[in-house]
Motif scaffolding. Structure first.
Motif, mmCIF file in Angstrom:
data_model
loop_
_atom_site.group_PDB
_atom_site.id
_atom_site.type_symbol
_atom_site.label_atom_id
_atom_site.label_comp_id
_atom_site.label_asym_id
_atom_site.label_seq_id
_atom_site.Cartn_x
_atom_site.Cartn_y
_atom_site.Cartn_z
ATOM 1 N N UNK A 1 47.486 61.289 76.029
ATOM 2 C CA UNK A 1 48.210 59.814 75.381
ATOM 3 C C UNK A 1 47.439 58.687 76.147
ATOM 4 N N UNK A 2 47.623 58.806 77.151
ATOM 5 C CA UNK A 2 47.316 57.979 79.105
ATOM 6 C C UNK A 2 46.312 57.178 78.547
ATOM 7 N N UNK A 3 45.880 56.111 78.053
ATOM 8 C CA UNK A 3 45.045 55.080 77.436
ATOM 9 C C UNK A 3 44.151 55.960 78.666
ATOM 10 N N UNK A 4 42.903 55.561 78.862
ATOM 11 C CA UNK A 4 41.822 56.025 79.966
ATOM 12 C C UNK A 4 41.209 54.347 80.534
ATOM 13 N N UNK A 5 40.914 54.122 81.641
ATOM 14 C CA UNK A 5 41.030 53.773 82.782
ATOM 15 C C UNK A 5 39.181 52.992 82.238
ATOM 16 N N UNK A 6 39.093 51.857 82.933
ATOM 17 C CA UNK A 6 37.571 50.670 82.508
ATOM 18 C C UNK A 6 36.948 52.096 83.473
ATOM 19 N N UNK A 7 37.052 52.277 84.399
ATOM 20 C CA UNK A 7 36.232 53.606 84.943
ATOM 21 C C UNK A 7 36.177 54.954 84.513
ATOM 22 N N UNK A 8 37.295 55.511 83.560
ATOM 23 C CA UNK A 8 36.634 56.100 82.581
ATOM 24 C C UNK A 8 35.612 56.039 81.655
ATOM 25 N N UNK A 9 36.282 54.973 81.120
ATOM 26 C CA UNK A 9 35.296 54.706 80.003
ATOM 27 C C UNK A 9 33.660 54.521 79.816
ATOM 28 N N UNK A 10 33.589 54.296 81.290
ATOM 29 C CA UNK A 10 31.918 53.520 81.664
ATOM 30 C C UNK A 10 31.807 55.128 82.295
ATOM 31 N N UNK A 11 32.336 56.508 82.404
ATOM 32 C CA UNK A 11 31.873 57.329 82.711
ATOM 33 C C UNK A 11 32.006 58.036 81.597
ATOM 34 N N UNK A 12 32.550 57.797 80.430
ATOM 35 C CA UNK A 12 31.714 58.855 78.955
ATOM 36 C C UNK A 12 31.181 58.142 78.397
ATOM 37 N N UNK A 13 30.682 56.929 78.222
ATOM 38 C CA UNK A 13 29.286 56.313 78.305
ATOM 39 C C UNK A 13 28.417 56.347 78.871
ATOM 40 N N UNK A 14 28.626 57.286 80.685
ATOM 41 C CA UNK A 14 27.104 57.161 80.735
ATOM 42 C C UNK A 14 26.906 58.827 80.630
ATOM 43 N N UNK A 15 27.875 59.433 80.211
ATOM 44 C CA UNK A 15 27.253 61.089 79.877
ATOM 45 C C UNK A 15 26.955 60.902 78.604
ATOM 46 N N UNK A 16 27.280 60.250 77.809
ATOM 47 C CA UNK A 16 27.170 59.960 76.040
ATOM 48 C C UNK A 16 25.180 59.551 76.497
ATOM 49 N N UNK B 1 22.736 67.170 91.778
ATOM 50 C CA UNK B 1 23.723 66.341 91.504
ATOM 51 C C UNK B 1 24.866 65.010 91.982
ATOM 52 N N UNK B 2 24.382 63.874 92.260
ATOM 53 C CA UNK B 2 24.194 63.052 93.288
ATOM 54 C C UNK B 2 25.732 62.547 93.470
ATOM 55 N N UNK B 3 26.529 62.132 94.514
ATOM 56 C CA UNK B 3 27.893 62.419 95.303
ATOM 57 C C UNK B 3 28.564 61.760 94.177
ATOM 58 N N UNK B 4 28.437 60.102 93.546
ATOM 59 C CA UNK B 4 29.142 59.502 92.736
ATOM 60 C C UNK B 4 29.243 60.197 91.011
ATOM 61 N N UNK B 5 28.553 61.175 90.720
ATOM 62 C CA UNK B 5 28.452 62.146 89.982
ATOM 63 C C UNK B 5 29.382 63.402 89.927
ATOM 64 N N UNK B 6 29.729 63.215 90.936
ATOM 65 C CA UNK B 6 30.581 64.585 91.672
ATOM 66 C C UNK B 6 32.425 64.634 90.929
ATOM 67 N N UNK B 7 33.079 65.109 90.424
ATOM 68 C CA UNK B 7 34.671 64.304 89.982
ATOM 69 C C UNK B 7 35.538 64.644 91.854
ATOM 70 N N UNK B 8 36.577 63.320 91.984
ATOM 71 C CA UNK B 8 37.051 63.741 93.395
ATOM 72 C C UNK B 8 38.281 64.691 92.825
ATOM 73 N N UNK B 9 38.832 64.554 93.927
ATOM 74 C CA UNK B 9 39.867 65.723 94.916
ATOM 75 C C UNK B 9 41.236 65.264 93.104
ATOM 76 N N UNK B 10 40.998 64.213 93.230
ATOM 77 C CA UNK B 10 42.389 64.375 92.773
ATOM 78 C C UNK B 10 42.034 64.487 91.227
#
Length: 85
Positions: free
Chosen positions: A64-79, A1-10
């Motif tokens: 109900x909070x809309x996903x940010x651009x980063x979250x949208x990219x992550x979702x597309x990457x996971x798909x 698992x690469x560093x970028x694919x790990x979820x942040x502490x937040x």
């Protein structure tokens, strides 16, 4: 698992934050019920009801909070291209 694919502490602590906030709201309600009735059963019932209601409402607000651009990219990457859609 690469560093970028790990979820942040937040991201990891977000569910714990929601649980702690709901527990705080439930505790406040339980303490108020205990101070006004001096009956531990009513205080525990108040705590439980307030905890569950607060948890459901906080979860609904979080969803109900809309996903940010980063979250949208992550979702597309996971798909990915292996997705049948």
């Amino acid at each position: 698992m690469s560093r970028s694919s790990r979820p942040s502490m937040r991201d990891v602590l977000k569910p714990l934050e929601l649980l702690a906030l709901a527990a705080g709201m439930g505790l406040f309600t339980g303490v108020i019920a205990l101070m006004s009735t001096r009956d531990i059963v009513i205080a525990l019932i108040g705590f439980g009801i307030a905890f569950i209601v607060a948890l459901v409402l906080l979860a609904m607000f979080a969803l109900s909070i809309a996903p940010t651009d980063e979250e949208k990219r992550d979702i597309a990457e996971q798909d990915g291209p292996s997705s049948p859609h």
